[in-house]
Design a protein around this motif. Structure first.
Motif, PDB file in Angstrom:
ATOM      1  N   ASP A 160       0.834  -1.198   0.000  1.00  0.00           N
ATOM      2  CA  ASP A 160       0.000   0.000   0.000  1.00  0.00           C
ATOM      3  C   ASP A 160       0.868   1.248   0.000  1.00  0.00           C
ATOM      4  OD1 ASP A 160      -2.920   1.164   0.699  1.00  0.00           O
ATOM      5  OD2 ASP A 160      -1.410   2.241   1.865  1.00  0.00           O
ATOM      6  N   ARG A 161       1.913   1.261   0.819  1.00  0.00           N
ATOM      7  CA  ARG A 161       2.797   2.426   0.875  1.00  0.00           C
ATOM      8  C   ARG A 161       3.477   2.656  -0.471  1.00  0.00           C
ATOM      9  NH1 ARG A 161       8.024   4.228   2.644  1.00  0.00           N
ATOM     10  NH2 ARG A 161       7.830   6.052   4.022  1.00  0.00           N
ATOM     11  N   THR A 162       3.887   1.572  -1.123  1.00  0.00           N
ATOM     12  CA  THR A 162       4.507   1.692  -2.443  1.00  0.00           C
ATOM     13  C   THR A 162       3.525   2.287  -3.449  1.00  0.00           C
ATOM     14  OG1 THR A 162       5.945  -0.196  -1.981  1.00  0.00           O
ATOM     15  CG2 THR A 162       5.645   0.413  -4.292  1.00  0.00           C
ATOM     16  N   HIS A 163       2.276   1.829  -3.391  1.00  0.00           N
ATOM     17  CA  HIS A 163       1.234   2.370  -4.272  1.00  0.00           C
ATOM     18  C   HIS A 163       1.029   3.858  -4.015  1.00  0.00           C
ATOM     19  CE1 HIS A 163      -2.608   3.032  -6.228  1.00  0.00           C
ATOM     20  NE2 HIS A 163      -3.138   3.356  -5.053  1.00  0.00           N
ATOM     21  N   ARG A 164       0.962   4.253  -2.730  1.00  0.00           N
ATOM     22  CA  ARG A 164       0.765   5.673  -2.411  1.00  0.00           C
ATOM     23  C   ARG A 164       1.939   6.505  -2.897  1.00  0.00           C
ATOM     24  NH1 ARG A 164      -4.622   5.440  -1.260  1.00  0.00           N
ATOM     25  NH2 ARG A 164      -4.981   3.642   0.098  1.00  0.00           N
ATOM     26  N   ALA A 165       3.142   5.967  -2.800  1.00  0.00           N
ATOM     27  CA  ALA A 165       4.319   6.708  -3.279  1.00  0.00           C
ATOM     28  C   ALA A 165       4.244   6.934  -4.787  1.00  0.00           C
ATOM     29  CB  ALA A 165       5.587   5.943  -2.911  1.00  0.00           C
ATOM     30  N   ARG A 166       3.743   5.934  -5.513  1.00  0.00           N
ATOM     31  CA  ARG A 166       3.586   6.113  -6.963  1.00  0.00           C
ATOM     32  C   ARG A 166       2.530   7.167  -7.271  1.00  0.00           C
ATOM     33  NH1 ARG A 166       4.291   0.283  -7.340  1.00  0.00           N
ATOM     34  NH2 ARG A 166       2.024   0.032  -7.312  1.00  0.00           N
ATOM     35  N   VAL A 167       1.422   7.144  -6.519  1.00  0.00           N
ATOM     36  CA  VAL A 167       0.381   8.156  -6.707  1.00  0.00           C
ATOM     37  C   VAL A 167       0.944   9.542  -6.435  1.00  0.00           C
ATOM     38  CG1 VAL A 167      -1.816   9.037  -5.824  1.00  0.00           C
ATOM     39  CG2 VAL A 167      -1.524   6.584  -6.199  1.00  0.00           C
ATOM     40  N   LEU A 168       1.728   9.660  -5.353  1.00  0.00           N
ATOM     41  CA  LEU A 168       2.332  10.938  -5.016  1.00  0.00           C
ATOM     42  C   LEU A 168       3.247  11.423  -6.138  1.00  0.00           C
ATOM     43  CD1 LEU A 168       2.826  13.158  -2.893  1.00  0.00           C
ATOM     44  CD2 LEU A 168       4.655  11.725  -1.957  1.00  0.00           C
ATOM     45  N   ALA A 169       4.047  10.506  -6.699  1.00  0.00           N
ATOM     46  CA  ALA A 169       4.963  10.884  -7.775  1.00  0.00           C
ATOM     47  C   ALA A 169       4.214  11.293  -9.042  1.00  0.00           C
ATOM     48  CB  ALA A 169       5.907   9.723  -8.076  1.00  0.00           C
ATOM     49  N   ASP A 170       3.110  10.608  -9.333  1.00  0.00           N
ATOM     50  CA  ASP A 170       2.386  10.865 -10.582  1.00  0.00           C
ATOM     51  C   ASP A 170       1.375  12.012 -10.482  1.00  0.00           C
ATOM     52  OD1 ASP A 170       3.769   8.778 -11.704  1.00  0.00           O
ATOM     53  OD2 ASP A 170       2.143   7.314 -11.478  1.00  0.00           O
ATOM     54  N   HIS A 171       0.762  12.174  -9.299  1.00  0.00           N
ATOM     55  CA  HIS A 171      -0.359  13.109  -9.184  1.00  0.00           C
ATOM     56  C   HIS A 171      -0.191  14.145  -8.076  1.00  0.00           C
ATOM     57  CE1 HIS A 171      -2.508  10.521 -11.989  1.00  0.00           C
ATOM     58  NE2 HIS A 171      -2.207   9.485 -11.214  1.00  0.00           N
ATOM     59  N   GLY A 172       0.921  14.094  -7.348  1.00  0.00           N
ATOM     60  CA  GLY A 172       1.150  15.072  -6.305  1.00  0.00           C
ATOM     61  C   GLY A 172       0.389  14.748  -5.034  1.00  0.00           C
ATOM     62  N   VAL A 173       0.618  15.593  -4.007  1.00  0.00           N
ATOM     63  CA  VAL A 173       0.038  15.322  -2.695  1.00  0.00           C
ATOM     64  C   VAL A 173      -1.489  15.427  -2.729  1.00  0.00           C
ATOM     65  CG1 VAL A 173       0.238  17.708  -1.866  1.00  0.00           C
ATOM     66  CG2 VAL A 173       0.253  15.821  -0.232  1.00  0.00           C
ATOM     67  N   GLU A 174      -2.040  16.307  -3.572  1.00  0.00           N
ATOM     68  CA  GLU A 174      -3.493  16.405  -3.626  1.00  0.00           C
ATOM     69  C   GLU A 174      -4.104  15.152  -4.251  1.00  0.00           C
ATOM     70  OE1 GLU A 174      -5.556  20.067  -4.063  1.00  0.00           O
ATOM     71  OE2 GLU A 174      -3.688  21.169  -4.408  1.00  0.00           O
ATOM     72  N   GLY A 175      -3.425  14.555  -5.220  1.00  0.00           N
ATOM     73  CA  GLY A 175      -3.884  13.282  -5.771  1.00  0.00           C
ATOM     74  C   GLY A 175      -3.823  12.177  -4.735  1.00  0.00           C
ATOM     75  N   LEU A 176      -2.786  12.227  -3.891  1.00  0.00           N
ATOM     76  CA  LEU A 176      -2.664  11.248  -2.809  1.00  0.00           C
ATOM     77  C   LEU A 176      -3.835  11.360  -1.841  1.00  0.00           C
ATOM     78  CD1 LEU A 176      -0.998   9.168  -1.138  1.00  0.00           C
ATOM     79  CD2 LEU A 176       0.181  11.124  -0.111  1.00  0.00           C
ATOM     80  N   LEU A 177      -4.166  12.570  -1.424  1.00  0.00           N
ATOM     81  CA  LEU A 177      -5.258  12.775  -0.478  1.00  0.00           C
ATOM     82  C   LEU A 177      -6.606  12.438  -1.096  1.00  0.00           C
ATOM     83  CD1 LEU A 177      -4.017  16.138   1.077  1.00  0.00           C
ATOM     84  CD2 LEU A 177      -4.023  13.895   2.185  1.00  0.00           C
ATOM     85  N   ALA A 178      -6.747  12.667  -2.395  1.00  0.00           N
ATOM     86  CA  ALA A 178      -8.029  12.408  -3.064  1.00  0.00           C
ATOM     87  C   ALA A 178      -8.346  10.924  -3.148  1.00  0.00           C
ATOM     88  CB  ALA A 178      -8.027  13.019  -4.468  1.00  0.00           C
ATOM     89  N   GLY A 179      -7.323  10.063  -3.108  1.00  0.00           N
ATOM     90  CA  GLY A 179      -7.556   8.632  -3.292  1.00  0.00           C
ATOM     91  C   GLY A 179      -7.345   7.794  -2.056  1.00  0.00           C
ATOM     92  N   LEU A 180      -7.343   8.410  -0.868  1.00  0.00           N
ATOM     93  CA  LEU A 180      -7.043   7.658   0.353  1.00  0.00           C
ATOM     94  C   LEU A 180      -8.060   6.572   0.645  1.00  0.00           C
ATOM     95  CD1 LEU A 180      -5.777  10.093   3.132  1.00  0.00           C
ATOM     96  CD2 LEU A 180      -4.546   8.196   2.051  1.00  0.00           C
ATOM     97  N   HIS A 181      -9.344   6.924   0.602  1.00  0.00           N
ATOM     98  CA  HIS A 181     -10.404   5.977   0.970  1.00  0.00           C
ATOM     99  C   HIS A 181     -11.727   6.494   0.424  1.00  0.00           C
ATOM    100  CE1 HIS A 181     -13.207   3.716   3.608  1.00  0.00           C
ATOM    101  NE2 HIS A 181     -12.258   2.791   3.573  1.00  0.00           N
ATOM    102  N   PRO A 182     -12.633   5.581   0.007  1.00  0.00           N
ATOM    103  CA  PRO A 182     -13.916   6.033  -0.563  1.00  0.00           C
ATOM    104  C   PRO A 182     -14.745   6.920   0.370  1.00  0.00           C
ATOM    105  CG  PRO A 182     -13.556   3.707  -1.030  1.00  0.00           C
ATOM    106  CD  PRO A 182     -12.465   4.124  -0.089  1.00  0.00           C
ATOM    107  N   SER A 183     -14.577   6.775   1.680  1.00  0.00           N
ATOM    108  CA  SER A 183     -15.383   7.575   2.613  1.00  0.00           C
ATOM    109  C   SER A 183     -14.809   8.978   2.829  1.00  0.00           C
ATOM    110  CB  SER A 183     -15.506   6.859   3.960  1.00  0.00           C
ATOM    111  OG  SER A 183     -14.261   6.839   4.629  1.00  0.00           O
ATOM    112  N   LEU A 184     -13.606   9.225   2.317  1.00  0.00           N
ATOM    113  CA  LEU A 184     -12.971  10.538   2.458  1.00  0.00           C
ATOM    114  C   LEU A 184     -13.079  11.298   1.143  1.00  0.00           C
ATOM    115  CD1 LEU A 184      -9.732   9.510   4.394  1.00  0.00           C
ATOM    116  CD2 LEU A 184     -11.913  10.270   5.340  1.00  0.00           C
ATOM    117  N   ARG A 185     -13.351  12.589   1.224  1.00  0.00           N
ATOM    118  CA  ARG A 185     -13.501  13.405   0.004  1.00  0.00           C
ATOM    119  C   ARG A 185     -12.562  14.606   0.072  1.00  0.00           C
ATOM    120  NH1 ARG A 185     -18.047  15.132   0.850  1.00  0.00           N
ATOM    121  NH2 ARG A 185     -18.000  17.414   0.758  1.00  0.00           N
TER     122      ARG A 185
END
Length: 336
Positions: A160-185
């Motif tokens: 999971d951490r590796t996946h989040r690091a890839r999201v951070l690299a590709d989409h930035g910190v806002e992309g990371l926060l946007a995809g944390l969990h379906p219940s979070l917006r």
């Protein structure tokens, strides 16, 4: 009802991800789930049944410390440690926390649980007998309910951490926060979360620590009761569907899929030593994780190191083993 967490530029620059899961925190979060039949994915039912059969009377105090129901307060003192390689390290760090932290935790405990048992108050004020009871309880509980699954759980958190690091690299910190969990917006610059009341929390530069946690079925947000400047901790579930739970909640050495393939490739014991190295640790810790003697773990670690699957660092008389990228890929994906 919604909790609205407001970020500024400094907060966005201070978003971090916890490196490894903590054995004591996972055990603590699992206790309410153990006592709540039907809560979470169906795959948890088998884990509950197996764990309950193996519990000893020493575990009984923990059932009061962290009772059934996710709405119950989970004791903060036992989810504070981060980055420990073993339950032993987690407990040692917990018992050595400054008294001001225990005092702050007791204040929050009494606020959330006005009828908290007296002995839990004694525990927070330094009662040695209460501490020994809880220490024995966690050791017995971990052996029965967490240790059989720890290599898979640690590998799941790392993936999971590796996946989040890839999201951070590709989409930035806002992309990371946007995809944390379906219940979070995420609606920049605010993170919205379900809550029992409408609350606005302005981080004010303290930042956020993201902590993937297996034994959760919904995100949990926690401010440090003893340190107002500490980052907001956002714990979110690693597993989101029955398949994700099933892939972890099979005792080590019987897991279908990639670990079975590794056993066929390198033998059961060596595969389990490789899996035990997923969180890093000493030779003794590899031995405990794999269920073998330290001498056997050392022998297999030598072979794995020669094959380029682990690295070993020496600090004085101690050694620390970690997976190499090749070892991590082999463990997570199985042989091609």
């Amino acid at each position: 009802m919604t909790l609205r967490v407001h970020f500024d530029a400094e907060d966005l620059a201070r978003v971090r991800i916890t490196p490894v899961p903590d054995p004591l925190a996972e055990a603590t979060f699992s206790l309410p789930l153990l006592q709540s039949p039907g809560l979470g994915a169906p795959a948890l039912d088998g884990w509950r049944q197996r764990s309950l059969r193996r519990l000893s009377p020493a575990v009984r105090p923990l059932l009061e410390l962290a009772p059934a129901g996710l709405d119950e307060y989970v004791p903060e003192a036992f989810i504070r440690v981060r980055g420990s390689a073993s339950l032993e390290d987690s407990l040692r760090s917990t018992w050595s926390m400054p008294r001001r932290i225990w005092t702050a935790d007791l204040s929050v405990t009494e606020e959330w649980r006005p009828t908290v048992p007296r002995w839990i108050g004694d525990l927070h004020t330094g009662d040695r007998e209460a501490a020994l009871l809880v220490d024995r309880g966690f050791r017995a509980y971990y052996d029965a309910a967490i240790a059989p699954y720890w290599p898979q759980l640690a590998a799941s958190a790392h993936a999971d951490r590796t996946h989040r690091a890839r999201v951070l690299a590709d989409h930035g910190v806002e992309g990371l926060l946007a995809g944390l969990h379906p219940s979070l917006r995420w609606e920049s610059p605010v993170l919205h979360a379900p809550c029992t009341m409408d609350v606005d929390l302005h981080l004010g530069g303290r930042g956020v620590l993201l902590t993937p946690t297996f034994f959760l079925t919904a995100p949990v947000m926690r401010l440090d009761s003893a340190d107002p400047d500490a980052p907001l901790e956002v714990r979110y579930p690693v597993a989101r569907d029955p398949g994700a739970y099933r892939s972890v909640l099979v005792p080590a050495g019987t897991r279908p899929g990639e670990l079975a393939h590794l056993e066929a490739l390198m033998g059961r014991t060596r595969a389990r030593v490789l899996a035990a190295a997923a969180t890093g640790g000493s030779t003794a810790q590899l031995a405990r994780g794999a269920g073998v003697s330290p001498a056997s773990a050392s022998e297999h670690a030598t072979v794995l190191r020669t094959a380029g699957l682990i690295t070993t660092r020496r600090a004085g008389s101690a050694v620390h083993h970690e997976l190499t990228p090749l070892g991590r890929a082999l463990l997570e994906n199985g042989p091609a």
